[in-house]
Motif scaffolding. Sequence first.
Motif, mmCIF file in Angstrom:
data_model
loop_
_atom_site.group_PDB
_atom_site.id
_atom_site.type_symbol
_atom_site.label_atom_id
_atom_site.label_comp_id
_atom_site.label_asym_id
_atom_site.label_seq_id
_atom_site.Cartn_x
_atom_site.Cartn_y
_atom_site.Cartn_z
ATOM 1 N N LYS A 277 39.833 47.040 26.366
ATOM 2 C CA LYS A 277 40.126 47.061 24.926
ATOM 3 C C LYS A 277 38.910 46.805 23.922
ATOM 4 O O LYS A 277 38.986 47.712 22.760
ATOM 5 C CB LYS A 277 40.995 45.888 24.340
ATOM 6 C CG LYS A 277 41.816 45.698 23.116
ATOM 7 C CD LYS A 277 42.526 44.651 23.040
ATOM 8 C CE LYS A 277 43.339 44.716 21.696
ATOM 9 N NZ LYS A 277 44.214 43.482 21.655
ATOM 10 N N GLU A 278 37.738 46.308 24.660
ATOM 11 C CA GLU A 278 36.770 46.167 23.637
ATOM 12 C C GLU A 278 35.825 47.404 23.870
ATOM 13 O O GLU A 278 35.015 47.749 22.873
ATOM 14 C CB GLU A 278 35.743 45.075 24.483
ATOM 15 C CG GLU A 278 35.971 43.587 24.443
ATOM 16 C CD GLU A 278 35.285 42.487 24.895
ATOM 17 O OE1 GLU A 278 34.286 42.964 25.526
ATOM 18 O OE2 GLU A 278 35.396 41.476 24.885
ATOM 19 N N ASN B 7 46.069 42.854 35.390
ATOM 20 C CA ASN B 7 44.799 42.431 35.460
ATOM 21 C C ASN B 7 44.317 42.330 33.983
ATOM 22 O O ASN B 7 43.675 43.209 33.272
ATOM 23 C CB ASN B 7 43.823 43.562 35.969
ATOM 24 C CG ASN B 7 42.320 42.986 36.342
ATOM 25 O OD1 ASN B 7 41.751 42.249 35.582
ATOM 26 N ND2 ASN B 7 41.756 43.576 37.263
ATOM 27 N N LYS B 8 44.451 41.118 33.514
ATOM 28 C CA LYS B 8 44.199 40.693 32.002
ATOM 29 C C LYS B 8 42.726 40.912 31.683
ATOM 30 O O LYS B 8 42.407 41.350 30.757
ATOM 31 C CB LYS B 8 44.651 39.258 31.769
ATOM 32 C CG LYS B 8 44.651 38.958 30.306
ATOM 33 C CD LYS B 8 45.303 37.369 30.112
ATOM 34 C CE LYS B 8 46.669 37.457 30.312
ATOM 35 N NZ LYS B 8 47.186 36.203 30.025
ATOM 36 N N LYS B 9 41.725 40.350 32.673
ATOM 37 C CA LYS B 9 40.380 40.637 32.292
ATOM 38 C C LYS B 9 40.194 42.134 32.300
ATOM 39 O O LYS B 9 39.219 42.336 30.960
ATOM 40 C CB LYS B 9 39.613 39.783 33.505
ATOM 41 C CG LYS B 9 39.638 38.504 33.535
ATOM 42 C CD LYS B 9 38.837 37.916 34.533
ATOM 43 C CE LYS B 9 38.794 36.336 34.723
ATOM 44 N NZ LYS B 9 37.870 36.004 35.515
ATOM 45 N N GLN B 10 40.449 42.951 33.106
ATOM 46 C CA GLN B 10 40.217 44.458 32.912
ATOM 47 C C GLN B 10 40.869 45.009 31.552
ATOM 48 O O GLN B 10 39.896 45.752 31.009
ATOM 49 C CB GLN B 10 40.838 45.095 33.937
ATOM 50 C CG GLN B 10 40.904 46.379 34.125
ATOM 51 C CD GLN B 10 39.511 47.059 34.277
ATOM 52 O OE1 GLN B 10 38.402 46.416 34.297
ATOM 53 N NE2 GLN B 10 39.420 48.654 34.559
ATOM 54 N N TYR B 11 42.027 44.552 31.094
ATOM 55 C CA TYR B 11 42.438 44.751 29.995
ATOM 56 C C TYR B 11 41.721 44.581 28.931
ATOM 57 O O TYR B 11 41.480 45.338 27.928
ATOM 58 C CB TYR B 11 43.923 44.381 29.838
ATOM 59 C CG TYR B 11 44.589 44.454 28.460
ATOM 60 C CD1 TYR B 11 44.885 45.972 27.938
ATOM 61 C CD2 TYR B 11 44.718 43.509 27.492
ATOM 62 C CE1 TYR B 11 45.331 46.148 26.654
ATOM 63 C CE2 TYR B 11 45.285 43.751 26.355
ATOM 64 C CZ TYR B 11 45.543 44.970 25.818
ATOM 65 O OH TYR B 11 45.944 45.192 24.476
ATOM 66 N N PHE B 12 41.267 43.304 28.753
ATOM 67 C CA PHE B 12 40.378 43.156 27.474
ATOM 68 C C PHE B 12 39.139 43.487 27.456
ATOM 69 O O PHE B 12 38.403 43.944 26.442
ATOM 70 C CB PHE B 12 40.406 41.477 27.584
ATOM 71 C CG PHE B 12 41.612 40.665 26.974
ATOM 72 C CD1 PHE B 12 41.948 40.856 25.633
ATOM 73 C CD2 PHE B 12 42.449 39.787 27.902
ATOM 74 C CE1 PHE B 12 42.988 40.398 25.103
ATOM 75 C CE2 PHE B 12 43.498 39.362 27.381
ATOM 76 C CZ PHE B 12 44.021 39.608 25.924
ATOM 77 N N ARG B 13 38.517 43.793 28.837
ATOM 78 C CA ARG B 13 37.263 44.508 28.940
ATOM 79 C C ARG B 13 37.541 46.155 28.293
ATOM 80 O O ARG B 13 36.716 46.649 27.482
ATOM 81 C CB ARG B 13 36.874 44.660 30.285
ATOM 82 C CG ARG B 13 35.395 45.022 30.708
ATOM 83 C CD ARG B 13 35.200 45.190 32.148
ATOM 84 N NE ARG B 13 35.121 43.949 32.579
ATOM 85 C CZ ARG B 13 35.751 43.590 33.646
ATOM 86 N NH1 ARG B 13 36.730 44.429 34.090
ATOM 87 N NH2 ARG B 13 36.247 42.515 34.112
ATOM 88 N N ASP C 107 46.596 45.904 39.316
ATOM 89 C CA ASP C 107 46.275 45.792 40.813
ATOM 90 C C ASP C 107 47.153 45.884 41.693
ATOM 91 O O ASP C 107 48.000 45.155 41.655
ATOM 92 C CB ASP C 107 45.420 44.505 40.844
ATOM 93 C CG ASP C 107 44.177 44.182 40.022
ATOM 94 O OD1 ASP C 107 43.630 45.387 39.752
ATOM 95 O OD2 ASP C 107 43.665 43.039 39.715
ATOM 96 N N ILE D 162 44.832 49.140 34.634
ATOM 97 C CA ILE D 162 45.015 47.515 34.173
ATOM 98 C C ILE D 162 46.181 46.724 35.172
ATOM 99 O O ILE D 162 46.425 45.589 35.009
ATOM 100 C CB ILE D 162 45.644 47.465 32.768
ATOM 101 C CG1 ILE D 162 46.877 48.035 32.647
ATOM 102 C CG2 ILE D 162 44.493 47.889 31.654
ATOM 103 C CD1 ILE D 162 47.567 47.794 31.355
ATOM 104 N N THR E 92 54.044 36.726 38.051
ATOM 105 C CA THR E 92 52.660 37.022 38.156
ATOM 106 C C THR E 92 52.566 38.279 39.222
ATOM 107 O O THR E 92 51.696 39.379 39.012
ATOM 108 C CB THR E 92 51.887 35.855 38.860
ATOM 109 O OG1 THR E 92 51.930 34.750 37.950
ATOM 110 C CG2 THR E 92 50.356 36.223 39.038
#
Length: 226
Positions: free
Chosen positions: A217-218, A209-215, A189, A187, A154
Amino acid sequence: MVRQNIKVSVDAVVFGYRNNTLNVLLIKRDIAPFKNSWALPGGLVLEDESLEEAVVRELREETNVTIDYLEQLYSFGKPKRDPRNRVISVAYVALVKPSHHTIKADTDVNDVAWFELQQLPELAFDHHTILEKAKKRLQSKLTYEPIGFDLLETKFLFSDLEKLYMTILEKEIDRRNFRKKILSFRILDELDEKVSEGRGRPANLFKFNKKQYFRLKEEGFLFDIK
């Protein structure tokens, strides 16, 4: 009318990254054919389960491993690939962090172990062919999707990420350009935690930062390190 007697199985190529080397999880078969030979985890699909349910079950039963990342790879169906029956195998690729799992041999298995890809034993059935195809898929996908983070801890040093890419791609990379490009994606931190890298000054740890990546990507962001 042609009658078929075809069985369906699943096989799992489980990759793990240990000590800066790419490893694959293998089981030693306890039943014929290929008794006492090493093989990929897997088995026949039950009547009441999906392919994904079957591969998850087989991994749990044979190795005690649960999945972090799983995707379907390819179907292998050459006649006589299994000396018992005509069997079509649907293969999957899984990525796990070995340190997060306690492997244990069970159901029709007398051993389970991690093997470095450069030091593989002879494999049962056509599992060497399946493994080679999975390796090429991993190498390709690593350049356009951030799946490498599923293999790292992690928290990691940036040098760990560099080593992972060089190990899997089996080639040197331009470390300065690689770092510049990865950081430009926003992506990662950078944490206020440092670890010594030997003789040099302590370096900061990073976290994906998985949330940032998917944000991103959208919004149309493309991960590309070619």
